[in-house]
Design an enzyme around this catalytic site. Structure first.
Site, PDB file in Angstrom:
ATOM      1  N   HIS A 133       0.828  -1.208   0.000  1.00 44.62           N
ATOM      2  CA  HIS A 133       0.000   0.000   0.000  1.00 44.62           C
ATOM      3  C   HIS A 133       0.862   1.257   0.000  1.00 44.62           C
ATOM      4  O   HIS A 133       2.056   1.202   0.289  1.00 44.62           O
ATOM      5  CB  HIS A 133      -0.911   0.021   1.241  1.00 44.62           C
ATOM      6  N   LYS A 137      -0.878   5.020   4.747  1.00 42.52           N
ATOM      7  CA  LYS A 137      -1.833   4.127   5.430  1.00 42.52           C
ATOM      8  C   LYS A 137      -1.376   3.944   6.879  1.00 42.52           C
ATOM      9  O   LYS A 137      -0.196   3.696   7.136  1.00 42.52           O
ATOM     10  CB  LYS A 137      -1.868   2.784   4.693  1.00 42.52           C
TER      11      LYS A 137
HETATM   12  N1  NAD Z   1     -12.775  -0.978   2.185  1.00 40.10           N
HETATM   13  C1  NAD Z   1     -12.045  -0.488   1.176  1.00 40.10           C
HETATM   14  O1  NAD Z   1     -12.217  -0.868   0.003  1.00 40.10           O
HETATM   15  C2  NAD Z   1     -10.977   0.537   1.480  1.00 40.10           C
HETATM   16  C3  NAD Z   1     -10.204   1.089   0.454  1.00 40.10           C
HETATM   17  C4  NAD Z   1      -9.294   2.084   0.771  1.00 40.10           C
HETATM   18  C5  NAD Z   1      -9.160   2.496   2.082  1.00 40.10           C
HETATM   19  N2  NAD Z   1      -9.908   1.909   3.066  1.00 40.10           N
HETATM   20  C6  NAD Z   1      -9.870   2.357   4.460  1.00 40.10           C
HETATM   21  O2  NAD Z   1     -10.708   3.494   4.549  1.00 40.10           O
HETATM   22  C7  NAD Z   1     -10.233   4.341   5.613  1.00 40.10           C
HETATM   23  C8  NAD Z   1     -10.025   5.743   5.075  1.00 40.10           C
HETATM   24  O3  NAD Z   1      -8.959   5.724   4.128  1.00 40.10           O
HETATM   25  P1  NAD Z   1      -8.466   7.081   3.421  1.00 40.10           P
HETATM   26  O4  NAD Z   1      -7.315   6.676   2.587  1.00 40.10           O
HETATM   27  O5  NAD Z   1      -9.625   7.782   2.794  1.00 40.10           O
HETATM   28  O6  NAD Z   1      -7.953   7.911   4.696  1.00 40.10           O
HETATM   29  P2  NAD Z   1      -7.825   9.491   4.822  1.00 40.10           P
HETATM   30  O7  NAD Z   1      -6.889   9.715   5.976  1.00 40.10           O
HETATM   31  O8  NAD Z   1      -7.505  10.110   3.504  1.00 40.10           O
HETATM   32  O9  NAD Z   1      -9.301   9.956   5.227  1.00 40.10           O
HETATM   33  C9  NAD Z   1      -9.882   9.766   6.488  1.00 40.10           C
HETATM   34  C10 NAD Z   1     -10.819  10.934   6.747  1.00 40.10           C
HETATM   35  O10 NAD Z   1     -11.514  10.666   7.969  1.00 40.10           O
HETATM   36  C11 NAD Z   1     -11.574  11.907   8.678  1.00 40.10           C
HETATM   37  N3  NAD Z   1     -11.819  11.663  10.092  1.00 40.10           N
HETATM   38  C12 NAD Z   1     -10.927  11.449  11.093  1.00 40.10           C
HETATM   39  N4  NAD Z   1     -11.562  11.302  12.268  1.00 40.10           N
HETATM   40  C13 NAD Z   1     -12.885  11.415  11.997  1.00 40.10           C
HETATM   41  C14 NAD Z   1     -14.051  11.350  12.804  1.00 40.10           C
HETATM   42  N5  NAD Z   1     -13.988  11.167  14.128  1.00 40.10           N
HETATM   43  N6  NAD Z   1     -15.257  11.488  12.187  1.00 40.10           N
HETATM   44  C15 NAD Z   1     -15.343  11.713  10.867  1.00 40.10           C
HETATM   45  N7  NAD Z   1     -14.268  11.783  10.053  1.00 40.10           N
HETATM   46  C16 NAD Z   1     -13.058  11.632  10.627  1.00 40.10           C
HETATM   47  C17 NAD Z   1     -10.232  12.573   8.387  1.00 40.10           C
HETATM   48  O11 NAD Z   1     -10.255  13.960   8.680  1.00 40.10           O
HETATM   49  C18 NAD Z   1     -10.077  12.269   6.905  1.00 40.10           C
HETATM   50  O12 NAD Z   1     -10.691  13.262   6.112  1.00 40.10           O
HETATM   51  C19 NAD Z   1      -8.987   3.659   6.163  1.00 40.10           C
HETATM   52  O13 NAD Z   1      -9.333   2.856   7.275  1.00 40.10           O
HETATM   53  C20 NAD Z   1      -8.524   2.785   4.997  1.00 40.10           C
HETATM   54  O14 NAD Z   1      -7.766   1.681   5.413  1.00 40.10           O
HETATM   55  C21 NAD Z   1     -10.805   0.949   2.773  1.00 40.10           C
END
Ligand code: NAD
Length: 248
Positions: A133, A137
């Site tokens: 990744h 992450k």
């Molecule tokens: N299931 C899937 O297919 C998949 C794919 C990619 C990423 N992910 C997961 O999704 C999650 C997000 O990934 P990302 O790359 O977008 O991360 P990112 O850090 O870009 O985004 C996370 C967002 O959540 C916000 N946030 C933090 N605390 C919060 C709260 N208490 N309430 C609301 N929002 C809050 C942050 O400000 C940020 O904007 C991670 O856990 C990642 O592993 C899952």
């Protein structure tokens, strides 16, 4: 045609912002609200369905709020352990009409990769998972690797296979990686990558590699949109998009 109102939690993040674009472009869906850290979730802007992509520490609290509001939730955030899943299941029993889908990976190819790995598991003595990744992450191993290990480990146990062979007795640098459900897992963090995984199966004289690559976050959107459309038909907790796609 009736319109489904969708709110996004974690809307400013890499995945959340992509989900907002996908919802706005999807027929029959309307983007009702964007929420991020520090926002009052309130009535979730009147959403019928919430999509939650935030951080592992916040996800369970956000999802509990949605369930208490009677709103279906599609969850992509990783880091859901057994305790949090048990709490969510108990909460959903108080709200019998509400559906929650937690999917470690919304890319259709990744869902197929996990299904193929589960099928192959009983035929090979050795198996190792390499997940790769981007370096921003925060958690390791990835939710996809953890789920793959769970599926492969369960299939091996069902088939009565012994532990994977490994004669290592000295590993001061941790070069053999971690273990999830008894399966060796290696996490690579490299600038330029998005989300990738290889499952390596070995047997005397042969090797099978099952590999999936997400080159762009748009790869997750068809799965997210399909989940938004279907989550209302699946009350209670579902883990894994495969259950909505007829792959499980
Ligand atoms: N299931 C899937 O297919 C998949 C794919 C990619 C990423 N992910 C997961 O999704 C999650 C997000 O990934 P990302 O790359 O977008 O991360 P990112 O850090 O870009 O985004 C996370 C967002 O959540 C916000 N946030 C933090 N605390 C919060 C709260 N208490 N309430 C609301 N929002 C809050 C942050 O400000 C940020 O904007 C991670 O856990 C990642 O592993 C899952």
């Amino acid at each position: 045609m009736s319109v489904t109102k969708v709110s996004v939690i974690g809307a400013s993040g890499r995945m959340g912002s992509e989900v907002c674009r996908a919802v706005e472009a999807a027929q029959g869906l309307e983007l009702a609200g964007r929420f991020d850290m520090g926002d009052d979730l309130g009535d979730l802007a009147g959403a019928d369905v919430v999509v939650e992509f935030s951080v592992p520490d916040a996800s369970a609290i956000n999802v509990a709020h949605c369930v208490d509001q009677g709103v279906h939730v599609v969850v992509g955030t990783t880091g859901w352990g057994e305790d949090k899943l048990a709490d969510l299941t108990a909460r959903l029993e108080q709200h019998p009409g509400v559906g929650v889908l937690i999917a470690p990976n919304f890319a259709i190819g990744a869902v197929l990769m996990m299904a193929f790995a589960q099928k192959a598991a009983e035929f090979y003595e050795s198996v190792e998972i390499i997940e790769l990744h981007h370096p921003d992450k925060v958690d390791a191993p990835s939710g996809t690797a953890a789920r793959t290990a769970e599926l492969v480990g369960a299939a091996r146990a069902q088939a009565g296979l012994a532990d994977v062979p490994d004669a290592t007795t000295s590993d001061p640098e941790g070069a053999r990686g971690g273990r999830a459900h008894g399966i060796p897992v290696h996490s690579v963090r490299l600038r330029g990558l998005v989300a990738h995984q290889e499952v390596l199966f070995g047997q005397t004289g042969e090797m099978l590699t099952i590999r999936h690559d997400s080159f762009d976050r748009v790869s997750f959107m068809p799965g997210v949109i399909a989940a938004v459309r279907k989550v209302g038909e699946h009350p209670g907790l579902t883990v894994g998009l495969e259950h909505y796609l007829g792959i499980a």
